[in-house]
Motif scaffolding. Structure first.
Motif, mmCIF file in Angstrom:
data_model
loop_
_atom_site.group_PDB
_atom_site.id
_atom_site.type_symbol
_atom_site.label_atom_id
_atom_site.label_comp_id
_atom_site.label_asym_id
_atom_site.label_seq_id
_atom_site.Cartn_x
_atom_site.Cartn_y
_atom_site.Cartn_z
ATOM 1 N N HIS A 44 -4.863 -6.031 2.569
ATOM 2 C CA HIS A 44 -4.456 -7.000 3.586
ATOM 3 C C HIS A 44 -3.742 -6.244 4.696
ATOM 4 N N ILE A 45 -4.305 -6.284 5.905
ATOM 5 C CA ILE A 45 -3.683 -5.650 7.064
ATOM 6 C C ILE A 45 -2.943 -6.725 7.845
ATOM 7 N N ARG A 89 -6.291 8.577 4.502
ATOM 8 C CA ARG A 89 -6.224 9.460 3.335
ATOM 9 C C ARG A 89 -5.408 8.830 2.201
ATOM 10 N N MET A 90 -4.259 8.227 2.547
ATOM 11 C CA MET A 90 -3.400 7.649 1.518
ATOM 12 C C MET A 90 -4.130 6.563 0.735
ATOM 13 N N ILE A 91 -4.919 5.744 1.436
ATOM 14 C CA ILE A 91 -5.677 4.688 0.762
ATOM 15 C C ILE A 91 -6.788 5.298 -0.095
ATOM 16 N N ASN A 92 -7.609 6.127 0.520
ATOM 17 C CA ASN A 92 -8.799 6.627 -0.176
ATOM 18 C C ASN A 92 -8.467 7.514 -1.363
ATOM 19 N N GLU A 93 -7.472 8.384 -1.210
ATOM 20 C CA GLU A 93 -7.130 9.268 -2.339
ATOM 21 C C GLU A 93 -6.413 8.491 -3.445
ATOM 22 N N SER A 94 -5.654 7.478 -3.073
ATOM 23 C CA SER A 94 -5.012 6.646 -4.110
ATOM 24 C C SER A 94 -6.063 5.916 -4.948
ATOM 25 N N SER A 122 0.839 -1.199 0.000
ATOM 26 C CA SER A 122 0.000 0.000 0.000
ATOM 27 C C SER A 122 0.879 1.257 0.000
ATOM 28 N N PRO A 123 0.314 2.404 -0.373
ATOM 29 C CA PRO A 123 1.102 3.648 -0.339
ATOM 30 C C PRO A 123 1.605 3.979 1.059
ATOM 31 N N ASN A 124 0.925 3.478 2.092
ATOM 32 C CA ASN A 124 1.390 3.736 3.459
ATOM 33 C C ASN A 124 2.772 3.160 3.717
ATOM 34 N N MET A 125 3.132 2.123 2.978
ATOM 35 C CA MET A 125 4.417 1.489 3.232
ATOM 36 C C MET A 125 5.581 2.395 2.851
ATOM 37 N N LEU A 126 5.371 3.256 1.860
ATOM 38 C CA LEU A 126 6.432 4.196 1.497
ATOM 39 C C LEU A 126 6.627 5.218 2.613
ATOM 40 N N LEU A 127 5.543 5.628 3.241
ATOM 41 C CA LEU A 127 5.636 6.616 4.314
ATOM 42 C C LEU A 127 6.228 6.039 5.584
ATOM 43 N N GLN A 176 -3.919 2.522 -12.389
ATOM 44 C CA GLN A 176 -4.416 2.592 -13.764
ATOM 45 C C GLN A 176 -3.568 1.723 -14.694
ATOM 46 N N ALA A 177 -2.257 1.692 -14.462
ATOM 47 C CA ALA A 177 -1.365 0.885 -15.313
ATOM 48 C C ALA A 177 -1.680 -0.600 -15.182
ATOM 49 N N PHE A 178 -1.930 -1.070 -13.964
ATOM 50 C CA PHE A 178 -2.303 -2.474 -13.787
ATOM 51 C C PHE A 178 -3.661 -2.752 -14.432
ATOM 52 N N TYR A 179 -4.579 -1.817 -14.310
ATOM 53 C CA TYR A 179 -5.893 -1.992 -14.937
ATOM 54 C C TYR A 179 -5.748 -2.088 -16.456
ATOM 55 N N ASP A 180 -4.943 -1.206 -17.027
ATOM 56 C CA ASP A 180 -4.732 -1.216 -18.480
ATOM 57 C C ASP A 180 -4.069 -2.510 -18.939
ATOM 58 N N ALA A 181 -3.317 -3.146 -18.031
ATOM 59 C CA ALA A 181 -2.670 -4.432 -18.348
ATOM 60 C C ALA A 181 -3.636 -5.606 -18.188
ATOM 61 N N GLY A 182 -4.880 -5.318 -17.780
ATOM 62 C CA GLY A 182 -5.884 -6.373 -17.666
ATOM 63 C C GLY A 182 -6.222 -6.796 -16.249
ATOM 64 N N CYS A 183 -5.644 -6.129 -15.252
ATOM 65 C CA CYS A 183 -5.898 -6.499 -13.861
ATOM 66 C C CYS A 183 -7.280 -6.023 -13.424
ATOM 67 N N ARG A 184 -8.054 -6.939 -12.812
ATOM 68 C CA ARG A 184 -9.362 -6.580 -12.259
ATOM 69 C C ARG A 184 -9.461 -6.953 -10.787
ATOM 70 N N TYR A 185 -8.358 -7.445 -10.214
ATOM 71 C CA TYR A 185 -8.326 -7.815 -8.793
ATOM 72 C C TYR A 185 -6.960 -7.417 -8.247
ATOM 73 N N LEU A 186 -6.940 -6.338 -7.487
ATOM 74 C CA LEU A 186 -5.698 -5.771 -6.960
ATOM 75 C C LEU A 186 -5.755 -5.778 -5.434
ATOM 76 N N GLN A 187 -4.668 -6.176 -4.819
ATOM 77 C CA GLN A 187 -4.598 -6.209 -3.355
ATOM 78 C C GLN A 187 -3.471 -5.319 -2.865
ATOM 79 N N LEU A 188 -3.793 -4.431 -1.932
ATOM 80 C CA LEU A 188 -2.803 -3.580 -1.277
ATOM 81 C C LEU A 188 -2.406 -4.237 0.043
ATOM 82 N N ASP A 189 -1.127 -4.501 0.229
ATOM 83 C CA ASP A 189 -0.635 -5.113 1.466
ATOM 84 C C ASP A 189 -0.084 -4.028 2.380
#
Length: 362
Positions: free
Chosen positions: A233-234, A215-220, A135-140, A170-183
């Motif tokens: 996944h928490i 915020r990081m999750i929702n705005e992403s 998830s974007p939180n991991m960078l922070l 968006q890049a994963f979606y354009d590659a055909g992804c319809r199921y994405l998980q943020l860890d």
């Protein structure tokens, strides 16, 4: 509909020949192309093994990664991997060296994970291809002190990270992804006083960081396509069958269960470290799937089936049974070292998850 009644978090034990090939590559005795060929071969095999064992959403097992999070984060523009730093401190053990640092403007242009996903989708056949990323939180929250040498404006850092993640999704979606998980292990810093103390030692106030994480999750996810399912996944840590943190969801439960714009939550509930189901009372959406991680990926021992069913029934007193799913609490190999169990035990555990789910939701 994803997540499925019986699902899994994503990572699998690394086969011995892949571990050997990676060592050979580090030693300079094989080329990157030769290593890639071994990875390809093993990923095709692991996809077929998932299908043989009833898995409905397959991943590449994270076989191309060393770390579940740093490999993706280090591929973002402005972020780099480096090894001259101790890795995260786990209960009773120190991980190997490794971390990330921010050296430029965080952005997303190209990333090897997108091509890696296309390979999975190509070989998934008639089942769903699932992509996992930190998830974007991991960078922070996994930057050590002094590891962000580019940003003096924290708000700009947040905004750039969010924008990079919007592009990545968006890049994963354009590659055909319809199921994405943020860890995401950052939430676990909020689950105990020890975690709060750790945040304060970094100059952070837990109450403020709770809302930053939200915020990081929702705005992403603000611009995500309507037909892309995004789960989170928490996790409380997973390294050689050891854990990183403890505590129930209570402190953050209103935000986690009532304030995140995800489609599903993979939650650790495999032992007393995870707290009670009472926090689930804050689930306020009929379309939010709760994936109960009631079986551990840390050992090969099978849990008592009737006890698992009883716990599902208990969770269903807070959230309708129709919104619940079942999985192991984490992946089997969050880092390339893997948990302390055999590959046969790994597949047996996944079959057991399916068996229980089939009986509960028959």
């Amino acid at each position: 509909m994803t997540p499925f009644r019986h699902d899994h978090v994503g990572s699998f034990l690394r086969p011995a020949n892949l571990t050997q090939a990676r060592e050979q590559y580090k030693a300079g005795s094989i080329t990157q192309e030769q290593l890639r060929a071994v990875e390809d071969q093993e990923i095709i095999r692991i996809i077929e093994k998932q299908k043989e064992n009833g898995v409905l959403a397959v991943t590449d097992g994270e076989l191309r990664r060393s770390w579940w999070h740093f490999d993706f984060l280090g591929g973002l523009d402005g972020v780099e991997l480096y090894e001259q730093i101790d890795g995260p401190q786990f209960h009773n053990m120190q991980t190997r060296k490794g971390g990330i640092r921010v050296i430029g403007k965080v952005d997303f242009s190209t990333h090897p994970f997108v091509e890696d996903f296309k390979f999975v989708k190509q070989h998934a056949g008639d089942v769903v291809a699932k992509q996992t990323i930190p998830s974007p939180n991991m960078l922070l929250y996994r930057l050590e002190k002094g590891a962000n040498t580019y940003y003096t404006d924290h708000e700009q850092f947040l905004q750039d990270t969010i924008a990079a993640y919007q592009k990545a999704i968006q890049a994963f979606y354009d590659a055909g992804c319809r199921y994405l998980q943020l860890d995401d292990t950052a939430w676990a810093d909020l689950f105990s006083e020890a975690g709060h103390d750790k945040l304060r030692a970094k100059g952070m106030e837990p109450a403020e960081e709770l809302h930053t994480m939200q915020r990081m999750i929702n705005e992403s996810l603000a611009n995500k396509p309507a037909d892309l399912v995004v789960t989170m996944h928490i996790c409380r840590g997973n390294y050689k069958s050891n854990y990183f943190s403890t505590g129930g969801y209570d402190y953050a439960s209103e935000v986690i269960f009532g304030g995140l714009d995800v489609d599903g939550l993979f939650l650790e509930f495999d032992d007393e470290r995870s707290g009670s189901f009472e926090s689930l009372k804050h689930v306020n959406r009929k379309d939010l799937k709760i994936v109960l991680g009631l079986l551990t990926s840390k050992t090969g021992e099978l849990e008592d089936k009737e006890q698992i069913k009883a716990r599902i029934a208990e969770a269903a007193t807070y959230v309708p049974l129709d919104q619940l799913c079942l999985s192991p609490q984490c992946g089997f190999s969050s880092t390339e070292e893997g948990n302390i169990l055999t590959e046969d035990e790994q597949w047996r555990k996944l079959r057991y998850v399916k068996e229980i789910a089939d009986e509960v939701w028959a």
